[in-house]
Design a protein around this motif. Structure first.
Motif, PDB file in Angstrom:
ATOM      1  N   SER A 131      33.601  59.398 147.009  1.00  0.00           N
ATOM      2  CA  SER A 131      32.939  58.142 147.364  1.00  0.00           C
ATOM      3  C   SER A 131      33.918  57.163 148.012  1.00  0.00           C
ATOM      4  CB  SER A 131      32.297  57.508 146.126  1.00  0.00           C
ATOM      5  OG  SER A 131      33.290  57.173 145.162  1.00  0.00           O
ATOM      6  N   ALA A 132      35.195  57.160 147.538  1.00  0.00           N
ATOM      7  CA  ALA A 132      36.209  56.293 148.150  1.00  0.00           C
ATOM      8  C   ALA A 132      36.494  56.724 149.585  1.00  0.00           C
ATOM      9  CB  ALA A 132      37.484  56.314 147.313  1.00  0.00           C
ATOM     10  N   ALA A 133      36.546  58.046 149.799  1.00  0.00           N
ATOM     11  CA  ALA A 133      36.825  58.563 151.137  1.00  0.00           C
ATOM     12  C   ALA A 133      35.696  58.255 152.119  1.00  0.00           C
ATOM     13  CB  ALA A 133      37.052  60.079 151.065  1.00  0.00           C
ATOM     14  N   ASN A 134      34.487  58.082 151.590  1.00  0.00           N
ATOM     15  CA  ASN A 134      33.330  57.811 152.451  1.00  0.00           C
ATOM     16  C   ASN A 134      32.863  56.356 152.389  1.00  0.00           C
ATOM     17  OD1 ASN A 134      32.175  60.551 153.634  1.00  0.00           O
ATOM     18  ND2 ASN A 134      32.878  60.984 151.532  1.00  0.00           N
ATOM     19  N   ALA A 135      33.726  55.483 151.848  1.00  0.00           N
ATOM     20  CA  ALA A 135      33.368  54.067 151.732  1.00  0.00           C
ATOM     21  C   ALA A 135      33.098  53.432 153.087  1.00  0.00           C
ATOM     22  CB  ALA A 135      34.481  53.307 151.000  1.00  0.00           C
ATOM     23  N   SER A 136      33.847  53.881 154.107  1.00  0.00           N
ATOM     24  CA  SER A 136      33.654  53.310 155.453  1.00  0.00           C
ATOM     25  C   SER A 136      32.297  53.676 156.043  1.00  0.00           C
ATOM     26  CB  SER A 136      34.774  53.793 156.385  1.00  0.00           C
ATOM     27  OG  SER A 136      34.762  55.217 156.477  1.00  0.00           O
ATOM     28  N   ASN A 137      31.673  54.705 155.503  1.00  0.00           N
ATOM     29  CA  ASN A 137      30.351  55.132 155.968  1.00  0.00           C
ATOM     30  C   ASN A 137      29.218  54.521 155.131  1.00  0.00           C
ATOM     31  OD1 ASN A 137      31.432  56.829 158.016  1.00  0.00           O
ATOM     32  ND2 ASN A 137      31.839  58.414 156.465  1.00  0.00           N
ATOM     33  N   GLY A 138      29.575  53.560 154.277  1.00  0.00           N
ATOM     34  CA  GLY A 138      28.540  52.874 153.493  1.00  0.00           C
ATOM     35  C   GLY A 138      28.344  53.424 152.097  1.00  0.00           C
ATOM     36  N   MET A 139      29.235  54.331 151.671  1.00  0.00           N
ATOM     37  CA  MET A 139      29.098  54.917 150.326  1.00  0.00           C
ATOM     38  C   MET A 139      29.665  53.964 149.273  1.00  0.00           C
ATOM     39  SD  MET A 139      28.010  57.490 148.665  1.00  0.00           S
ATOM     40  CE  MET A 139      27.956  57.475 146.886  1.00  0.00           C
ATOM     41  N   ASP A 140      28.889  53.637 148.243  1.00  0.00           N
ATOM     42  CA  ASP A 140      29.365  52.764 147.171  1.00  0.00           C
ATOM     43  C   ASP A 140      30.369  53.487 146.291  1.00  0.00           C
ATOM     44  OD1 ASP A 140      27.696  50.713 147.997  1.00  0.00           O
ATOM     45  OD2 ASP A 140      26.036  51.383 146.716  1.00  0.00           O
ATOM     46  N   LEU A 141      31.384  52.748 145.836  1.00  0.00           N
ATOM     47  CA  LEU A 141      32.369  53.320 144.927  1.00  0.00           C
ATOM     48  C   LEU A 141      31.734  53.555 143.559  1.00  0.00           C
ATOM     49  CD1 LEU A 141      35.520  51.154 145.766  1.00  0.00           C
ATOM     50  CD2 LEU A 141      35.040  53.502 146.484  1.00  0.00           C
ATOM     51  N   ILE A 142      32.110  54.628 142.908  1.00  0.00           N
ATOM     52  CA  ILE A 142      31.586  54.959 141.584  1.00  0.00           C
ATOM     53  C   ILE A 142      32.434  54.262 140.535  1.00  0.00           C
ATOM     54  CG2 ILE A 142      31.079  56.804 139.952  1.00  0.00           C
ATOM     55  CD1 ILE A 142      29.334  56.829 142.466  1.00  0.00           C
ATOM     56  N   PRO A 143      31.846  53.364 139.716  1.00  0.00           N
ATOM     57  CA  PRO A 143      32.631  52.631 138.713  1.00  0.00           C
ATOM     58  C   PRO A 143      33.076  53.532 137.566  1.00  0.00           C
ATOM     59  CG  PRO A 143      30.301  52.169 138.418  1.00  0.00           C
ATOM     60  CD  PRO A 143      30.416  52.993 139.677  1.00  0.00           C
ATOM     61  N   THR A 144      34.099  53.093 136.874  1.00  0.00           N
ATOM     62  CA  THR A 144      34.583  53.846 135.715  1.00  0.00           C
ATOM     63  C   THR A 144      33.560  53.758 134.585  1.00  0.00           C
ATOM     64  OG1 THR A 144      36.866  53.305 136.294  1.00  0.00           O
ATOM     65  CG2 THR A 144      36.459  54.077 134.043  1.00  0.00           C
ATOM     66  N   PRO A 145      33.121  54.900 134.048  1.00  0.00           N
ATOM     67  CA  PRO A 145      32.124  54.859 132.960  1.00  0.00           C
ATOM     68  C   PRO A 145      32.689  54.194 131.712  1.00  0.00           C
ATOM     69  CG  PRO A 145      32.393  57.091 133.851  1.00  0.00           C
ATOM     70  CD  PRO A 145      33.521  56.275 134.381  1.00  0.00           C
ATOM     71  N   LYS A 146      31.790  53.523 130.985  1.00  0.00           N
ATOM     72  CA  LYS A 146      32.197  52.924 129.724  1.00  0.00           C
ATOM     73  C   LYS A 146      32.416  54.014 128.682  1.00  0.00           C
ATOM     74  CE  LYS A 146      29.704  48.567 130.401  1.00  0.00           C
ATOM     75  NZ  LYS A 146      28.652  47.663 129.854  1.00  0.00           N
ATOM     76  N   THR A 147      33.383  53.789 127.815  1.00  0.00           N
ATOM     77  CA  THR A 147      33.648  54.760 126.755  1.00  0.00           C
ATOM     78  C   THR A 147      32.454  54.823 125.804  1.00  0.00           C
ATOM     79  OG1 THR A 147      36.003  54.237 126.858  1.00  0.00           O
ATOM     80  CG2 THR A 147      35.218  55.401 124.893  1.00  0.00           C
ATOM     81  N   PRO A 148      31.857  56.015 125.591  1.00  0.00           N
ATOM     82  CA  PRO A 148      30.687  56.099 124.713  1.00  0.00           C
ATOM     83  C   PRO A 148      31.047  55.740 123.277  1.00  0.00           C
ATOM     84  CG  PRO A 148      31.486  58.292 125.285  1.00  0.00           C
ATOM     85  CD  PRO A 148      32.244  57.325 126.143  1.00  0.00           C
ATOM     86  N   ILE A 149      30.119  55.066 122.624  1.00  0.00           N
ATOM     87  CA  ILE A 149      30.344  54.655 121.243  1.00  0.00           C
ATOM     88  C   ILE A 149      30.211  55.857 120.319  1.00  0.00           C
ATOM     89  CG2 ILE A 149      27.918  54.084 120.894  1.00  0.00           C
ATOM     90  CD1 ILE A 149      28.781  51.833 119.065  1.00  0.00           C
ATOM     91  N   SER A 150      31.024  55.892 119.274  1.00  0.00           N
ATOM     92  CA  SER A 150      30.951  56.975 118.297  1.00  0.00           C
ATOM     93  C   SER A 150      30.665  56.390 116.918  1.00  0.00           C
ATOM     94  CB  SER A 150      32.267  57.750 118.252  1.00  0.00           C
ATOM     95  OG  SER A 150      33.328  56.923 117.795  1.00  0.00           O
ATOM     96  N   LYS A 151      30.056  57.204 116.080  1.00  0.00           N
ATOM     97  CA  LYS A 151      29.715  56.760 114.734  1.00  0.00           C
ATOM     98  C   LYS A 151      30.971  56.429 113.936  1.00  0.00           C
ATOM     99  CE  LYS A 151      26.711  58.028 110.858  1.00  0.00           C
ATOM    100  NZ  LYS A 151      25.777  59.063 110.335  1.00  0.00           N
ATOM    101  N   SER A 152      32.029  57.209 114.143  1.00  0.00           N
ATOM    102  CA  SER A 152      33.277  56.981 113.406  1.00  0.00           C
ATOM    103  C   SER A 152      33.886  55.626 113.772  1.00  0.00           C
ATOM    104  CB  SER A 152      34.274  58.103 113.698  1.00  0.00           C
ATOM    105  OG  SER A 152      34.561  58.178 115.087  1.00  0.00           O
ATOM    106  N   ARG A 153      33.751  55.254 115.044  1.00  0.00           N
ATOM    107  CA  ARG A 153      34.269  53.956 115.479  1.00  0.00           C
ATOM    108  C   ARG A 153      33.501  52.818 114.792  1.00  0.00           C
ATOM    109  NH1 ARG A 153      33.362  51.470 121.468  1.00  0.00           N
ATOM    110  NH2 ARG A 153      34.341  49.441 121.141  1.00  0.00           N
TER     111      ARG A 153
END
Length: 405
Positions: free
Chosen positions: A75-97
């Motif tokens: 997506s970064a390589a194709n940003a000039s062609n109008g491709m949106d950057l993919i954001p970093t996913p949020k860390t999934p919550i765990s029961k232990s946390r």
């Protein structure tokens, strides 16, 4: 962007969109996290959409970090062609946390930070709220609030109430905890008296939670509610803190007035006067429905009828609401007039009913598109005192219609 060729393995099999948070199911197929979680939540048959193999709703979804990095780089390589950057996913919550955060409640230096983290999680999405619920957060927060009440601490009230407001669930464990004693109800009543930084938010949360608590509280505890409890419900009603708080207070009063000596406790708190004064300010229709419903319950006892008639505008107010709000209000308003005319019908009261239009409204009910049982109540009232009201034109019409039948 339409001309960009998207690698097929970047596409989620469910949404057919580029995956933002690719996760791999136990069947080996990779999906976008949001899509597969929604599938498992709503699908009647929890199977893998691609392989059709069994896929339990609580099965692990493993983040596919390698694929995510490939998608992000592409997506970064194709940003000039109008491709949106993919954001970093949020860390999934765990029961232990979550369990670790609950343990922090017992450490004075850590519990505030733990509450703030839980509040963020609860506000994020349904998946995280479900995780908090399954880890036992509702019970832990209730016990924390009770402890705060006993120790007189108010610093964490808003965060704790916000969490409980978002993740409350009437499961068997919570019902058992609530019904052990009146501690939690006393705690919530105490919070209403506390001076907090955001009183409107705190009061609204307390009232919504208290309504839910009362709904699962057994009759033994409802009969033991203290006079102070009813004074606080009426204070919230009078203060008009928020529409949600007002409705919750009325629901609570309706739910509790039917047990033990609670009607008398409400009378001692001057409930009927406050309800009539509130209704005379013409609130929204649903609030009027609740007020008239509550007044009908309170007028079923002698003290309630005496307090009702002690307000100069009571009969006129009830009469004016008939045929103007809802069928439920018509029923309850006619029931109030029935209780008054049957058990408190002095000549002064009957003359006032005629003077303020209550008799006219009862005659109108007979002609309106009302339920048969409501018409029967109105007919009973008119029949009971027709001799005194026979000078009224509407009574003459009513009697003429009756004899013609």
């Amino acid at each position: 962007m339409d001309e960009i060729e998207i690698p097929q393995y970047f596409i989620c099999p469910i949404s057919l969109q580029i995956m933002k948070d690719p996760v791999t199911a136990v069947t080996g197929i990779t999906y976008d996290r949001e899509s597969i979680e929604q599938w498992l939540k709503t699908s009647k048959h929890t199977t893998c959409p691609v392989t059709k193999q069994a896929l339990p709703s609580d099965s692990d979804l493993t983040p596919n970090h390698t694929l995510w990095r490939l998608i992000q780089a592409w997506s970064a390589a194709n940003a000039s062609n109008g491709m949106d950057l993919i954001p970093t996913p949020k860390t999934p919550i765990s029961k232990s946390r979550v369990v670790k955060l609950i343990r922090d409640f017992g450490v004075p230096s850590l519990y505030m930070n733990a509450l703030k983290k839980m509040e963020v999680l609860a506000e994020d999405n349904e998946r995280k709220r479900k995780c908090l619920e399954e880890a036992g957060v509702p019970k832990a927060v209730i016990l924390l609030l009770i402890t705060c009440h006993r120790q007189g601490k108010i610093s964490c009230l808003e965060q704790a109430l916000r969490i409980l407001h978002l993740i409350w669930t009437p499961c068997s464990e919570i019902k058992a905890l609530v019904n052990q004693n009146c501690d939690f109800i006393d705690c919530l009543t105490w919070i209403l008296l506390c001076e907090t930084e955001n009183p409107v938010i705190v009061t609204t949360h307390v009232m919504v939670i208290l309504k839910r608590v009362i709904e699962v509280t057994n009759s033994r505890l409802l009969e033991k509610l203290k006079p102070e409890f009813f004074k606080q419900m009426l204070r919230v009603l009078k203060s008009k803190t928020s529409q949600q708080a007002t409705k919750s207070a009325l629901h609570i009063l309706i739910q509790t007035c039917q047990w033990g000596r609670n009607k008398s406790k409400m009378m001692d708190a001057n409930a009927i006067f406050e309800l009539i004064e509130f209704e005379l300010e013409k609130p929204e229709k649903h609030v009027t429905e609740l007020i008239i419903n509550l007044l009908a319950h309170l007028c079923s006892c002698a003290d309630g009828r005496a307090q009702f008639l002690g307000h100069a505008g009571s009969i006129a107010m009830v009469a004016k609401r008939i045929l103007k709000v809802s069928p439920a209000t018509d029923d309850r308003a006619v029931q109030i007039l029935k209780s008054i005319s049957k058990y408190a019908a002095t000549k002064h009261v009957l003359v006032e009913m005629l003077k303020v239009g209550a008799v006219t409204k009862l005659c109108m009910v007979m002609q309106a598109d009302c339920a048969a049982y409501v018409k029967e109540k109105a007919r009973g009232i008119l029949r009971l005192h027709s001799n005194l009201w026979n000078g009224s034109p509407c009574i003459a019409v009513y009697l003429l219609t009756r004899y013609q039948r």
